[in-house]
Design a protein around this motif. Structure first.
Motif, PDB file in Angstrom:
ATOM      1  N   ASN A 170     -29.245  19.621 -37.930  1.00 34.45           N
ATOM      2  CA  ASN A 170     -27.958  19.963 -37.854  1.00 34.45           C
ATOM      3  C   ASN A 170     -27.479  21.417 -37.172  1.00 34.45           C
ATOM      4  N   LEU A 171     -28.559  21.907 -36.455  1.00 39.91           N
ATOM      5  CA  LEU A 171     -28.227  23.158 -35.912  1.00 39.91           C
ATOM      6  C   LEU A 171     -27.563  22.838 -34.786  1.00 39.91           C
ATOM      7  N   ALA A 172     -26.188  23.496 -34.503  1.00 37.35           N
ATOM      8  CA  ALA A 172     -25.445  23.104 -33.302  1.00 37.35           C
ATOM      9  C   ALA A 172     -26.081  23.433 -31.976  1.00 37.35           C
ATOM     10  N   GLU A 173     -25.669  22.930 -31.129  1.00 36.41           N
ATOM     11  CA  GLU A 173     -26.157  23.010 -29.753  1.00 36.41           C
ATOM     12  C   GLU A 173     -26.228  24.498 -29.256  1.00 36.41           C
ATOM     13  N   SER A 187     -36.719  31.092 -36.733  1.00 42.55           N
ATOM     14  CA  SER A 187     -35.580  31.494 -37.270  1.00 42.55           C
ATOM     15  C   SER A 187     -34.579  30.281 -37.278  1.00 42.55           C
ATOM     16  N   TYR A 188     -33.424  30.549 -38.019  1.00 45.95           N
ATOM     17  CA  TYR A 188     -32.317  29.567 -37.895  1.00 45.95           C
ATOM     18  C   TYR A 188     -31.161  30.477 -38.170  1.00 45.95           C
ATOM     19  N   ALA A 189     -30.108  30.162 -37.406  1.00 42.93           N
ATOM     20  CA  ALA A 189     -28.905  30.848 -37.464  1.00 42.93           C
ATOM     21  C   ALA A 189     -28.175  30.836 -38.697  1.00 42.93           C
ATOM     22  N   TRP A 190     -27.671  32.049 -39.227  1.00 43.30           N
ATOM     23  CA  TRP A 190     -26.738  32.095 -40.506  1.00 43.30           C
ATOM     24  C   TRP A 190     -25.092  31.986 -39.887  1.00 43.30           C
ATOM     25  N   THR A 191     -24.982  33.044 -39.177  1.00 42.35           N
ATOM     26  CA  THR A 191     -23.578  32.857 -38.571  1.00 42.35           C
ATOM     27  C   THR A 191     -23.633  33.327 -36.886  1.00 42.35           C
ATOM     28  N   GLY A 192     -22.464  33.015 -36.224  1.00 38.21           N
ATOM     29  CA  GLY A 192     -22.358  33.642 -35.094  1.00 38.21           C
ATOM     30  C   GLY A 192     -21.150  34.269 -35.095  1.00 38.21           C
ATOM     31  N   ILE A 193     -21.090  35.552 -33.930  1.00 30.45           N
ATOM     32  CA  ILE A 193     -19.896  36.635 -34.081  1.00 30.45           C
ATOM     33  C   ILE A 193     -19.659  36.738 -32.675  1.00 30.45           C
ATOM     34  N   PRO A 194     -18.349  36.240 -32.372  1.00 33.03           N
ATOM     35  CA  PRO A 194     -17.840  36.433 -30.918  1.00 33.03           C
ATOM     36  C   PRO A 194     -17.283  38.118 -30.583  1.00 33.03           C
ATOM     37  N   GLY A 363     -21.705  18.974 -37.991  1.00 29.64           N
ATOM     38  CA  GLY A 363     -21.182  17.999 -38.992  1.00 29.64           C
ATOM     39  C   GLY A 363     -20.455  18.386 -40.050  1.00 29.64           C
ATOM     40  N   VAL A 364     -20.100  19.996 -40.137  1.00 32.90           N
ATOM     41  CA  VAL A 364     -19.490  20.728 -41.166  1.00 32.90           C
ATOM     42  C   VAL A 364     -17.982  20.369 -41.171  1.00 32.90           C
ATOM     43  N   ARG A 365     -17.256  20.079 -40.081  1.00 36.14           N
ATOM     44  CA  ARG A 365     -15.663  19.948 -39.998  1.00 36.14           C
ATOM     45  C   ARG A 365     -15.085  19.188 -41.160  1.00 36.14           C
ATOM     46  N   GLU A 366     -15.683  17.901 -41.383  1.00 33.17           N
ATOM     47  CA  GLU A 366     -15.013  17.115 -42.304  1.00 33.17           C
ATOM     48  C   GLU A 366     -15.116  17.497 -43.630  1.00 33.17           C
ATOM     49  N   GLU A 367     -16.232  18.237 -43.912  1.00 31.40           N
ATOM     50  CA  GLU A 367     -16.462  18.894 -45.271  1.00 31.40           C
ATOM     51  C   GLU A 367     -15.481  19.905 -45.500  1.00 31.40           C
ATOM     52  N   LEU A 368     -15.544  20.966 -44.487  1.00 28.36           N
ATOM     53  CA  LEU A 368     -14.611  22.152 -44.403  1.00 28.36           C
ATOM     54  C   LEU A 368     -13.237  21.804 -44.612  1.00 28.36           C
ATOM     55  N   ALA A 369     -12.588  20.569 -44.130  1.00 29.41           N
ATOM     56  CA  ALA A 369     -11.227  20.086 -44.054  1.00 29.41           C
ATOM     57  C   ALA A 369     -11.078  19.755 -45.488  1.00 29.41           C
ATOM     58  N   LYS A 370     -12.037  19.401 -46.352  1.00 29.91           N
ATOM     59  CA  LYS A 370     -11.845  18.904 -47.648  1.00 29.91           C
ATOM     60  C   LYS A 370     -11.344  20.145 -48.498  1.00 29.91           C
ATOM     61  N   LEU A 380     -12.616  29.853 -34.645  1.00 32.71           N
ATOM     62  CA  LEU A 380     -13.475  31.097 -35.024  1.00 32.71           C
ATOM     63  C   LEU A 380     -14.507  30.767 -35.913  1.00 32.71           C
ATOM     64  N   ILE A 381     -14.199  29.618 -36.550  1.00 34.75           N
ATOM     65  CA  ILE A 381     -15.183  29.104 -37.618  1.00 34.75           C
ATOM     66  C   ILE A 381     -15.948  27.999 -36.941  1.00 34.75           C
ATOM     67  N   LEU A 382     -15.095  26.987 -36.583  1.00 32.14           N
ATOM     68  CA  LEU A 382     -15.860  25.975 -35.678  1.00 32.14           C
ATOM     69  C   LEU A 382     -15.282  25.904 -34.262  1.00 32.14           C
ATOM     70  N   PRO A 383     -16.085  26.325 -33.450  1.00 35.69           N
ATOM     71  CA  PRO A 383     -15.680  26.389 -32.043  1.00 35.69           C
ATOM     72  C   PRO A 383     -15.494  25.388 -31.351  1.00 35.69           C
ATOM     73  N   ASP A 384     -14.300  25.039 -30.671  1.00 38.17           N
ATOM     74  CA  ASP A 384     -14.334  23.824 -29.865  1.00 38.17           C
ATOM     75  C   ASP A 384     -14.950  23.810 -28.613  1.00 38.17           C
TER      76      ASP A 384
END
Length: 415
Positions: A170-173, A187-194, A363-370, A380-384
């Motif tokens: 599930n790690l985003a590309e 390592s695995y990412a916790w968050t990204g910061i632009p 795959g987090v978008r649907e869960e976040l929409a709930k 800024l949370i789920l980049p397009d």
């Protein structure tokens, strides 16, 4: 250029914003001068600052990372993280995602919010790591430059990928192949910061500011421009504006970027170099335009609709905070189980809804929409795709380059 100017924010966003403006990850010193002295696109520290803290040069030390793993006998996990960097209940007494992990696995988590600054934190754990001793922590969360440095020093354990199937899948590309850990072996990412360009529309009298060229050269902004004390953000965005890739540049390119900014300093175009203390000045209009962190801007927009930001045509800088297991950690497999757990989309959505940083989980978008549809639609949370394709990272520096570049940048900003 792409501009993102949300007109309204949801109740959960507003709650998170008010919380993080006064405490926690967004309000702490990770973006301070010390942090800035070196980091990776939002990184901290640098060779000079590291040396000042007694941190040794990047040579292998502390033996191997191999140690006995007591996970099967001891259902424990010691996790060090930044303040306000995981979900908390409305009454501020519980951490729901941690509680669910404990319920599901039987592993008790000792969660410590003891990371206020990468350099400071590294100073805490360096003596044990250098001596090949247990730091008392099974899992830590540090910014990409420090993650890379610890891997280079040989102070981080290699992950057993069979224990992190959700994370692997599930790690985003955009987070899969940082040059400091190309296959995410450690390592695995916790968050990204632009890091982007921002401006106060009232202070600019309605004019849009969308490029570093405007920041450095527009006379109408003279004396009201802010740049960051984070070398990799300020130099990275300047390199992009000069049609150079932060992922692949030479000494001459770095020197040219320094010289270009120096000219703006000499003309008094630049008001000051800042950590995230630019927030108040931008809000009041004392700084009309600046380089800024997108998370801060989402926060500011809650109370001030005049705050805008843009992704320059040339691109913007992105950094990450990352989960790593230090050498000699007593509960390695338990730490891996937690990494895997937070990469489940439902769990990732719960955490992202609270902290409001870029989520690295596919795959987090649907869960976040709930939880909140507005959050699920926030780039800024789920980049397009348009957002993601403009993101750049600062290339890995050798120890020699790190020392030389930090000295030049420190001179530029007057540090």
């Amino acid at each position: 250029m792409e501009q993102y100017e949300p007109e309204t924010l949801s109740a959960p966003q507003l709650a998170a914003i008010r919380r993080s403006m006064t405490s926690g990850r967004g309000a702490l010193s990770r973006r301070s001068l010390l942090h800035a002295a070196g980091g990776g696109a939002l990184a901290l520290g640098g060779a000079a600052a590291l040396s000042a803290c007694g941190i040794p040069p990047a040579t292998r030390a502390g033996g191997t990372g191999k140690s006995d793993d007591y996970s099967d006998k001891e259902k424990k996990l010691n996790f060090s993280n930044w303040t306000e960097y995981i979900d908390v209940s409305d009454d501020n007494k519980r951490r729901p995602s941690l509680e669910e992990f404990e319920r599901r696995t039987g592993i008790t988590v000792k969660y410590t919010e003891d990371i206020n600054d990468n350099v400071e934190f590294f100073g805490k754990i360096k003596p044990q790591l250098a001596a090949g001793q247990d730091t008392g922590r099974d899992l830590i969360c540090v910014t990409d430059w420090l993650a890379g440095r610890m891997i280079r020093l040989g102070w981080v354990q290699k992950l057993d990928q069979s224990n992190v199937p959700h994370a692997y899948a599930n790690l985003a590309e955009g987070f899969r192949s940082p040059d400091w850990d190309p296959v995410r072996a450690h390592s695995y990412a916790w968050t990204g910061i632009p890091a982007v360009v921002a401006y106060n529309e009232k202070a600019t009298e309605g004019r849009k500011v969308t490029s570093v060229t405007q920041l450095l050269e527009d006379p109408r902004l003279a004396g009201r421009v802010g740049l960051l004390t984070e070398m990799r953000d300020t130099i990275g965005l300047t390199l992009l504006d000069m049609d150079k890739e932060p992922e692949d540049f030479q000494d001459d390119d770095f020197d040219a970027a320094i010289a270009r900014i120096q000219k703006a300093v000499d003309r008094k175009q630049i008001r000051r170099f800042t950590g995230n203390d630019y927030v108040d000045d931008l809000d009041k209009g004392d700084i009309a335009a600046c380089i800024a962190w997108a998370g801060d801007l989402v926060q500011l927009q809650a109370d001030n609709p005049a705050i805008k930001f843009a992704l320059p045509d040339a691109g913007f800088m992105m950094s990450t905070d990352n989960l790593l297991i230090p050498n000699k950690a007593r509960h390695k497999k338990n730490a891996e189980r937690f990494i895997d757990y937070v990469y489940e989309p439902k769990v990732a959505a719960q955490i992202a809804a609270y902290i409001n940083y870029v989520c690295p989980v596919d795959g987090v978008r649907e869960e976040l929409a709930k939880i909140d549809k507005d959050l699920a639609a926030d780039p800024l949370i789920l980049p397009d795709e348009k957002f993601t394709e403009k993101a750049h990272t600062f290339r890995l520096l050798s120890s020699k380059e790190e020392t030389a570049y930090e000295e030049k940048f420190a001179k530029l900003i007057g540090a």
